[in-house]
Scaffold this active site. Structure first.
Site, PDB file in Angstrom:
ATOM      1  N   ASP A  36      44.628  41.351  35.869  1.00  0.00           N
ATOM      2  CA  ASP A  36      45.622  41.143  36.911  1.00  0.00           C
ATOM      3  C   ASP A  36      46.065  42.459  37.536  1.00  0.00           C
ATOM      4  O   ASP A  36      45.845  43.545  36.988  1.00  0.00           O
ATOM      5  CB  ASP A  36      46.858  40.435  36.334  1.00  0.00           C
ATOM      6  CG  ASP A  36      46.653  38.937  36.183  1.00  0.00           C
ATOM      7  OD1 ASP A  36      45.653  38.436  36.711  1.00  0.00           O
ATOM      8  OD2 ASP A  36      47.502  38.297  35.538  1.00  0.00           O
ATOM      9  N   LYS A  58      47.120  39.308  42.129  1.00  0.00           N
ATOM     10  CA  LYS A  58      47.875  38.546  43.122  1.00  0.00           C
ATOM     11  C   LYS A  58      48.918  39.452  43.752  1.00  0.00           C
ATOM     12  O   LYS A  58      49.617  40.181  43.062  1.00  0.00           O
ATOM     13  CB  LYS A  58      48.566  37.341  42.466  1.00  0.00           C
ATOM     14  CG  LYS A  58      47.599  36.359  41.830  1.00  0.00           C
ATOM     15  CD  LYS A  58      48.337  35.288  41.078  1.00  0.00           C
ATOM     16  CE  LYS A  58      47.365  34.352  40.357  1.00  0.00           C
ATOM     17  NZ  LYS A  58      48.071  33.328  39.574  1.00  0.00           N
ATOM     18  N   MET A 173      60.711  39.241  39.281  1.00  0.00           N
ATOM     19  CA  MET A 173      60.258  39.245  40.677  1.00  0.00           C
ATOM     20  C   MET A 173      61.290  38.582  41.594  1.00  0.00           C
ATOM     21  O   MET A 173      60.965  37.697  42.387  1.00  0.00           O
ATOM     22  CB  MET A 173      58.909  38.519  40.797  1.00  0.00           C
ATOM     23  CG  MET A 173      57.789  39.179  40.010  1.00  0.00           C
ATOM     24  SD  MET A 173      57.409  40.813  40.633  1.00  0.00           S
ATOM     25  CE  MET A 173      55.943  41.195  39.665  1.00  0.00           C
TER      26      MET A 173
END
Length: 486
Positions: A36, A58, A173
């Protein structure tokens, strides 16, 4: 076909040394790694040279691979009989969607293990000097997603329970939803003056923090354009930061260093720079290709008067070959020299006195062990190539992504060979932006390195008389302290 197996591994929050022992062992034996964006790419250095690396990162505005594709890819690679590591930032079980990936493997009857990691909701606050629990300030702690699958991405949470029942809350986040988070916590009973801290890129040297309260943190974040990846920590426990802030006091905190790499072995300099608080990007990534032993050189080994080793790896390979060929080392009459302090140290560790090549006499029969590129500097020498180094092209896109997200402010050039590599393989091939040379402090380890840099059009800011890691660290730490008083 041999049965495949998957390891769903937590890479930790960013600091490469926070990977677990079990996670690192899985990386070292992997045949395929699906990694990731938030997994520190330096961990990929520990993978075997023939390991297939697949980026699944991502970004907030786009997906490289969607979750369904990742699940399918994971299954297909295990079905091929491969050892597959799924490397996920933080802990795979904390907002890491490991349940979906494990379910896909289980539904296909495939073997897997889940390896926990250190989650950023705990690690980032600690690196900012804030434990998430404390007997005086907080006996309860919650980790909360700041996004959900709804159209507006605003999670439907038990705001009353969070506001009145939890002492310390870590939102993952949550920057884009800060107004929504603050409004709901205040609305459901959390005092408006409750301390809040935002921690971006926690545990990296580029870690940034922003402090405020529930009433003003959203406005403050907007004013400075604070962005993810970040943890939003809410609670009175934040007051401990004044006493316990340790990471940001490291000598090289804030230094984002591009270190030219000329060997395949792990760099002691890079490790020490990281220990002192710096982020280190090593370029390029090399891998070794074995070559047949040159028997003509082996048979003449006793006639050489000087032997020059181009790298620490060449020292190790030379002695392995000599032993394998059944040659008594006492037949080697030559004086030993190294092209770098690391090469000299490798010879010292073998029990031999050695000096840098600058002190080597030009007369006499010379054998160069290692890299054939050095024959250009010594046309009268014979070559003994123990292995060939080639750049691992799998890492090229990784370097580009890392450099996009980092803000390199220091370049360290350990040798003249390092200068050649970083210019010809990095700058000229447009992997490293040329602008970095203008905006970064360039440190050359030794006069010869500085001369090579100038020949390539690179202007050194610092030239170290003693080219070792202690001098590099002292130089960078000293300059930072001087700047503080400007």
């Amino acid at each position: 076909m041999e049965k495949g197996r998957a390891f769903l591994v937590g890479a930790g929050p960013g600091d490469v040394q926070l990977i677990t022992v079990k996670g690192l062992e899985a990386i070292k034996k992997a045949q395929v790694i699906l990694y990731d964006r938030l997994a520190n790419p330096k961990l990929l250095d520990y993978a075997p040279s023939d390991c297939e690396l697949i980026y699944c990162g991502k970004l907030p505005d786009r997906h490289v691979l969607r979750q369904e594709m990742i699940n399918n890819l994971l299954v297909s690679k295990v079905l091929e009989g491969k050892i597959v590591v799924r490397l996920k930032g933080g802990d795979p079980g904390v907002f890491g969607r490991v349940g979906e990936e494990a379910a896909a493997l289980a539904e296909n009857g495939l073997s897997f293990e889940i390896v926990p990691g250190i989650t950023s909701g705990i690690a980032a606050p600690l690196y900012a000097g804030i434990p998430v629990t404390h007997r005086e300030f907080g006996e309860s702690f919650a980790v909360v997603t700041a996004h959900d699958k709804s159209e507006n991405g605003q999670p439907k949470l038990d705001w009353k329970g969070l506001a009145t029942g939890i002492d310390t809350i870590a939102f993952y986040m949550g920057i884009s939803n800060l107004p929504y988070i603050s409004e709901n916590l205040i609305k459901h009973g959390k005092p408006a003056d409750t301390p809040v801290i935002l921690i971006q890129w926690g545990t990296f040297s580029r870690q940034q923090t922003l402090e405020g309260t529930l009433s003003n943190i959203a406005a403050k974040a907007k004013e400075v354009n604070f962005t993810n990846p970040a943890i939003t920590l809410v609670g009175d426990i934040i007051s401990l930061r004044k006493k316990l802030n340790w990471f940001e006091k490291k000598p090289l905190f804030g230094k984002q260093i591009l270190l030219a790499r000329t060997g395949t072995d792990e760099s002691e300099l890079a490790r020490e720079l990281m220990n002192q608080g710096a982020d280190v990007i090593e370029f390029p990534k090399w891998k070794k290709v074995t070559v047949p032993v040159d028997q003509a050189v082996v048979n003449r080994i006793s006639v050489y008067e000087q032997i020059l080793f181009t790298s620490p790896e060449s020292v190790r390979e030379f002695f392995e070959i000599i032993f394998t060929e059944g040659i008594d080392i006492r037949k080697v009459k030559a004086d030993f020299y190294g092209c770098s302090t690391k090469s000299v140290k490798a010879l010292n560790e073998k029990g031999f006195f050695a000096e840098l090549d600058g002190k080597m006499p030009l007369a006499g029969q010379l054998l160069i062990v290692g890299d054939s590129d050095f024959s250009q500097d010594y046309p009268h020498a014979e070559m003994f190539i123990t292995s060939r180094k080639v750049i691992d092209e799998q890492f090229t896109p990784i370097f580009k992504r890392v450099l996009e997200e980092a803000s390199v402010n220091t370049i360290v050039l350990p040798s003249s060979r390092a200068v050649k590599t970083i210019v010809e393989e990095g700058i000229l091939k447009e992997i490293i932006p040329q602008q970095i040379l203008k905006t970064s402090k360039v440190v050359c380890m030794g006069v010869r390195t500085a001369e090579a840099a100038i020949e390539y059009g690179v202007s050194p800011n610092e030239v170290l008389e003693v080219p070792n890691k202690t001098a590099v660290i002292d130089c960078l730490a000293r300059k930072e302290s001087e700047l503080a008083f400007v």
